[in-house]
Design a protein around this motif. Structure first.
Motif, mmCIF file in Angstrom:
data_model
loop_
_atom_site.group_PDB
_atom_site.id
_atom_site.type_symbol
_atom_site.label_atom_id
_atom_site.label_comp_id
_atom_site.label_asym_id
_atom_site.label_seq_id
_atom_site.Cartn_x
_atom_site.Cartn_y
_atom_site.Cartn_z
ATOM 1 N N LEU A 4 45.788 -61.570 33.184
ATOM 2 C CA LEU A 4 44.418 -62.081 33.146
ATOM 3 C C LEU A 4 43.466 -60.908 33.356
ATOM 4 N N SER A 5 42.549 -60.723 32.398
ATOM 5 C CA SER A 5 41.670 -59.540 32.482
ATOM 6 C C SER A 5 40.231 -59.929 32.795
ATOM 7 N N GLN A 6 39.456 -58.911 33.114
ATOM 8 C CA GLN A 6 38.004 -59.046 33.290
ATOM 9 C C GLN A 6 37.593 -60.039 34.366
ATOM 10 N N ILE A 7 38.306 -60.003 35.494
ATOM 11 C CA ILE A 7 37.869 -60.824 36.636
ATOM 12 C C ILE A 7 36.944 -59.947 37.476
ATOM 13 N N LYS A 8 35.680 -60.365 37.517
ATOM 14 C CA LYS A 8 34.666 -59.520 38.135
ATOM 15 C C LYS A 8 34.258 -60.114 39.484
ATOM 16 N N LEU A 9 34.375 -59.324 40.532
ATOM 17 C CA LEU A 9 33.991 -59.797 41.868
ATOM 18 C C LEU A 9 33.165 -58.733 42.561
ATOM 19 N N SER A 10 32.267 -59.176 43.435
ATOM 20 C CA SER A 10 31.445 -58.230 44.199
ATOM 21 C C SER A 10 32.360 -57.272 44.966
ATOM 22 N N ILE A 11 31.944 -56.009 45.149
ATOM 23 C CA ILE A 11 32.846 -55.074 45.828
ATOM 24 C C ILE A 11 33.084 -55.450 47.296
ATOM 25 N N ASN A 12 32.273 -56.368 47.814
ATOM 26 C CA ASN A 12 32.492 -56.813 49.204
ATOM 27 C C ASN A 12 33.304 -58.100 49.272
ATOM 28 N N HIS A 13 33.953 -58.443 48.183
ATOM 29 C CA HIS A 13 34.608 -59.763 48.164
ATOM 30 C C HIS A 13 35.742 -59.854 49.172
ATOM 31 N N LYS A 14 36.024 -61.097 49.568
ATOM 32 C CA LYS A 14 37.141 -61.300 50.509
ATOM 33 C C LYS A 14 38.421 -61.452 49.696
ATOM 34 N N TYR A 36 50.451 -63.732 42.360
ATOM 35 C CA TYR A 36 49.651 -62.814 41.536
ATOM 36 C C TYR A 36 49.698 -61.433 42.149
ATOM 37 N N LYS A 37 49.542 -60.420 41.314
ATOM 38 C CA LYS A 37 49.342 -59.067 41.858
ATOM 39 C C LYS A 37 48.332 -58.318 40.993
ATOM 40 N N ILE A 38 47.676 -57.374 41.646
ATOM 41 C CA ILE A 38 46.639 -56.622 40.928
ATOM 42 C C ILE A 38 47.322 -55.582 40.051
ATOM 43 N N TYR A 39 47.013 -55.607 38.760
ATOM 44 C CA TYR A 39 47.546 -54.583 37.865
ATOM 45 C C TYR A 39 46.580 -53.393 37.836
ATOM 46 N N LYS A 40 45.285 -53.701 37.775
ATOM 47 C CA LYS A 40 44.307 -52.618 37.706
ATOM 48 C C LYS A 40 43.004 -53.034 38.380
ATOM 49 N N GLN A 41 42.407 -52.114 39.069
ATOM 50 C CA GLN A 41 41.091 -52.374 39.669
ATOM 51 C C GLN A 41 40.155 -51.247 39.253
ATOM 52 N N SER A 42 39.029 -51.602 38.646
ATOM 53 C CA SER A 42 38.055 -50.553 38.335
ATOM 54 C C SER A 42 36.686 -51.015 38.830
ATOM 55 N N ILE A 43 35.746 -50.093 38.808
ATOM 56 C CA ILE A 43 34.407 -50.441 39.328
ATOM 57 C C ILE A 43 33.416 -50.519 38.177
ATOM 58 N N ASP A 44 32.630 -51.588 38.173
ATOM 59 C CA ASP A 44 31.544 -51.711 37.209
ATOM 60 C C ASP A 44 30.258 -51.344 37.950
ATOM 61 N N ALA A 45 29.700 -50.185 37.599
ATOM 62 C CA ALA A 45 28.506 -49.712 38.309
ATOM 63 C C ALA A 45 27.318 -49.642 37.355
ATOM 64 N N TYR A 54 38.904 -56.706 37.806
ATOM 65 C CA TYR A 54 40.350 -56.771 37.989
ATOM 66 C C TYR A 54 41.088 -57.176 36.721
ATOM 67 N N THR A 55 42.252 -56.577 36.548
ATOM 68 C CA THR A 55 43.255 -57.107 35.625
ATOM 69 C C THR A 55 44.394 -57.569 36.523
ATOM 70 N N LEU A 56 44.805 -58.813 36.363
ATOM 71 C CA LEU A 56 45.778 -59.403 37.292
ATOM 72 C C LEU A 56 47.017 -59.874 36.557
ATOM 73 N N ASP A 57 48.160 -59.645 37.168
ATOM 74 C CA ASP A 57 49.401 -60.203 36.619
ATOM 75 C C ASP A 57 49.772 -61.422 37.447
ATOM 76 N N ILE A 58 49.917 -62.545 36.767
ATOM 77 C CA ILE A 58 50.081 -63.807 37.512
ATOM 78 C C ILE A 58 51.305 -64.589 37.040
ATOM 79 N N LYS A 193 44.619 -48.699 41.464
ATOM 80 C CA LYS A 193 43.289 -48.061 41.517
ATOM 81 C C LYS A 193 43.078 -47.119 40.353
ATOM 82 N N ASN A 194 41.846 -47.082 39.891
ATOM 83 C CA ASN A 194 41.483 -46.141 38.853
ATOM 84 C C ASN A 194 41.312 -44.770 39.514
#
Ligand SMILES: Cc1cc2nc3c(=O)[nH]c(=O)nc-3n(C[C@H](O)[C@H](O)[C@H](O)COP(=O)(O)OP(=O)(O)OC[C@H]3O[C@@H](n4cnc5c(N)ncnc54)[C@H](O)[C@@H]3O)c2cc1C
Length: 272
Positions: A4-14, A36-45, A54-58, A193-194
């Protein structure tokens, strides 16, 4: 496994917000999400507010149904398991030799050890524990030891490189490197992490643990053992000379020299 790609969450998310986002995006119940596990985390600034993307493998129940229903958002996750190369048919007479214990030599050693080849790794410098003392002495007293310094010794230039894990290649095998780093003590986040960063203090332990793993699988390390000659007969490698004295026979020699061993390159230039 689905991706699952393009899951966008605030950088302060729980932590639990990732799970909530998966359930919401896929429109499934909690009981249908197995893991689920995180495959990739990048920052949208790009805007004022920062986001993690996030890209997540579920793993879900009814994978086919979820895939069909969400065909724009989810795909089948590719098989990320490391695949060993095919072996030859003839048994080697001697264990393969690896020259250098930098990142290239260590991973060549690890893969060969995992495949049952019992490699011997020759390193001109000292083990990382002794080498660290020499490097610290150099920084204080400015006395350079030709074979034990920031470039030469266990872990190669990589040990004191600060460990910014960057690469210009996109290859599935990079994941194996990260997995081995984590198993050897690097932080778990480097896998997703990127531009991850390990740091020299951790790297030194990682290098020791990779050495221990190679030895436990049947590999051997010889420190303060400089390859001073490569023996070639009839266009075939026959072995190496260590410290100008000992001949070690092998029909396979992996040269993982890095780019600082000018003397070795000059020797090889005359040979090959
Ligand atoms: C100060 C510094 C900072 C860096 N920072 C980063 C970074 O943050 N991120 C990044 O990705 N890269 C970084 N690099 C680059 C990275 O360290 C190298 O790309 C990497 O170490 C190359 O790996 P290697 O195994 O090919 O060679 P090396 O790490 O150079 O290892 C070669 C090994 O071979 C041994 N050797 C050489 N000749 C012989 C011989 N004749 N007999 C026996 N042993 C021999 C040497 O002693 C050495 O241990 C940095 C490099 C330096 C110098």
């Amino acid at each position: 496994m689905l991706r699952l790609s393009q899951i966008k969450l605030s950088i302060n998310h729980k932590e639990d917000e990732i799970k909530k986002a998966i359930l919401k995006t896929l429109n499934i119940d909690n009981k249908d999400l197995i893991s689920y596990k995180i495959y990739k985390q990048s920052i949208d600034a790009r805007r004022k507010k920062l986001y993690f993307v996030y890209t997540l493998d579920i793993e879900v129940k009814n994978e086919e149904k979820v895939l069909k229903k969400n065909n724009k958002k989810v795909t089948l996750a590719p098989d990320l398991k490391y695949k060993y190369v095919n072996t030859g048919e003839k048994k080697l007479k001697n264990p393969p030799i690896i020259v250098g214990s930098g990142p290239a030599g260590l991973f060549a050693g690890l893969i060969l050890a995992e495949m049952g080849y019992n490699p011997i790794i020759f390193e001109r410098g000292k083990n990382v524990e002794e080498r660290t003392k020499d490097v610290e002495r150099f920084w204080k007293e400015k006395k350079l030891l030709a074979n034990s310094n920031v470039q030469f010794g266990e872990g190669g230039a990589g040990t004191f490189s600060d460990g910014k894990l960057t690469t210009q290649i996109k290859n599935i095998r990079c994941r194996k490197v990260l997995e081995e780093f984590i198993e050897a003590g690097a932080p778990k986040e480097i896998i997703y992490k990127n531009k991850p960063h390990v740091g020299t203090d951790i790297l030194k332990k990682v290098v020791v643990n990779i050495r221990k793993k190679i030895i436990s699988l049947g590999g051997k390390f010889c420190f303060e053992s400089q390859v001073t000659d490569l023996i070639i007969e009839d266009n075939k490698v026959k072995g190496v000379i260590i410290n100008n004295t000992d001949f070690i026979e092998s029909e396979v020699v992996v040269l993982a020299l890095g780019h600082s061993a000018r003397d070795t390159f000059e020797m090889l230039y005359k040979k090959i």
